[in-house]
Design an enzyme around this catalytic site. Structure first.
Site, mmCIF file in Angstrom:
data_model
loop_
_atom_site.group_PDB
_atom_site.id
_atom_site.type_symbol
_atom_site.label_atom_id
_atom_site.label_comp_id
_atom_site.label_asym_id
_atom_site.label_seq_id
_atom_site.Cartn_x
_atom_site.Cartn_y
_atom_site.Cartn_z
ATOM 1 N N LYS A 26 0.854 -1.201 0.000
ATOM 2 C CA LYS A 26 0.000 0.000 0.000
ATOM 3 C C LYS A 26 0.885 1.245 0.000
ATOM 4 O O LYS A 26 1.907 1.257 -0.677
ATOM 5 C CB LYS A 26 -0.960 -0.041 1.200
ATOM 6 C CG LYS A 26 -1.651 -1.398 1.340
ATOM 7 C CD LYS A 26 -2.704 -1.426 2.378
ATOM 8 C CE LYS A 26 -3.247 -2.846 2.493
ATOM 9 N NZ LYS A 26 -4.422 -2.948 3.310
ATOM 10 N N GLU A 62 -9.422 -0.971 -1.436
ATOM 11 C CA GLU A 62 -9.132 0.429 -1.068
ATOM 12 C C GLU A 62 -9.257 1.342 -2.285
ATOM 13 O O GLU A 62 -9.641 2.502 -2.160
ATOM 14 C CB GLU A 62 -7.734 0.525 -0.426
ATOM 15 C CG GLU A 62 -7.761 -0.014 0.995
ATOM 16 C CD GLU A 62 -6.462 -0.656 1.454
ATOM 17 O OE1 GLU A 62 -5.405 -0.387 0.864
ATOM 18 O OE2 GLU A 62 -6.517 -1.437 2.423
HETATM 19 C C1 PEP Z 1 -4.519 -6.213 1.602
HETATM 20 O O1 PEP Z 1 -4.086 -5.088 1.655
HETATM 21 O O2 PEP Z 1 -4.752 -6.698 0.485
HETATM 22 C C2 PEP Z 1 -4.715 -6.954 2.851
HETATM 23 C C3 PEP Z 1 -5.259 -8.138 2.787
HETATM 24 O O3 PEP Z 1 -4.338 -6.339 4.008
HETATM 25 P P1 PEP Z 1 -4.138 -7.054 5.464
HETATM 26 O O4 PEP Z 1 -3.317 -8.290 5.234
HETATM 27 O O5 PEP Z 1 -3.415 -6.036 6.284
HETATM 28 O O6 PEP Z 1 -5.498 -7.384 5.980
#
Ligand code: PEP
Length: 256
Positions: free
Chosen positions: A11, A99
């Site tokens: 991210k 997101e």
């Molecule tokens: C993601 O960003 O795709 C994700 C699954 O985040 P997390 O592992 O932090 O839940």
């Protein structure tokens, strides 16, 4: 037998100046023997792709973009195209992360366009789908997932590899992961939709990753499920040693 994928989605985290430390922590923790059985993918922010690619390629780690546009070039401020990624040697791109859908207006239609462009360019997309908590509680999970799949599956017909990531939105970054059984049931549904639309061969060879609070302590139980072929991992991929631990776990199961 589908080759497992452990993919880290950074991210908007980690500085370019922290890349060396990240990959050196990875290299000192990963077991070469286990890593041989696994596709290891890391998706840093666009600003890091060039330098990340030059470091990671020496370690057998594949670098992915976090997005890709539906056009090859043009007046699309802030976007990146498949041609640009391929010119850098980047062959993977995450598309349709929740997101992007939640904060940047991504829709099934724009996801379909991005997938179409990526597939035509021979880029391997990691296409994210998943329902929200309200949708699951209202019994709409199947309807939502099928709608998301229908928005891009036709674009994959007759093309190369693509990867699907099932990421229930309520499990992303919340610490609330789906049980392995719930994830398996949903992956089975996704694979049967793949089979219905693109045929049995494509369904059998396509990797479907689970994402949503995956970490070293719960990864194994997901990988033990028939239709779960790896993980798309956010938070737990931000440290090189933890990412390497997950690669080791995925490879260990295949050692004998
Ligand atoms: C993601 O960003 O795709 C994700 C699954 O985040 P997390 O592992 O932090 O839940």
């Amino acid at each position: 037998m589908r080759r497992p994928v452990i993919a880290g989605n950074w991210k908007m985290n980690i500085l370019p100046s922290e890349l060396e430390a990240y990959f050196s922590a990875y290299a000192s923790t990963v077991s070469e023997q286990c890593a041989d059985f696994v596709d290891k993918v890391v998706a840093p922010p666009t600003s890091h792709l060039f330098i990340a690619q030059s470091i990671a390629s020496k370690l057998g780690v594949i670098i992915s973009s976090q997005n890709v546009h539906w056009e090859d070039s043009g007046a699309f401020t802030g976007e990146v195209s498949s041609k640009m990624l391929l010119d850098l040697g980047i062959q993977y791109a995450i598309i349709g992360h929740s997101e992007r859908r939640q904060f940047f207006g991504e829709t099934n239609r724009t996801v379909g366009g991005r997938v179409a462009n990526a597939m035509k360019a021979n880029l391997i997309p990691i296409i994210c789908i998943g329902e929200t908590e309200e949708e699951r509680e209202s019994g709409l999970t199947e309807k939502i997932l099928v709608g998301q799949l229908e928005s891009f599956l036709n674009e994959c017909e007759g093309q190369g590899d693509f990867i699907i990531a099932y990421e229930p939105v309520w499990a992303i970054g919340t610490g609330k992961s789906a049980t392995a059984e719930t994830a398996q049931e949903t992956h089975e549904l996704i694979r049967s939709k793949l089979s219905e639309t693109l045929g049995r061969n494509v369904a059998d060879r396509t990797r479907i990753l689970y994402g949503g609070s995956v970490k070293p302590s719960n990864l194994k139980e997901y990988l033990e499920q028939n239709d779960i072929d790896g993980g798309l991992v956010g938070g737990a991929s931000l440290k090189g040693d933890t990412f390497a631990q997950m690669v080791n776990i995925a490879g260990e199961g295949l050692l004998n």
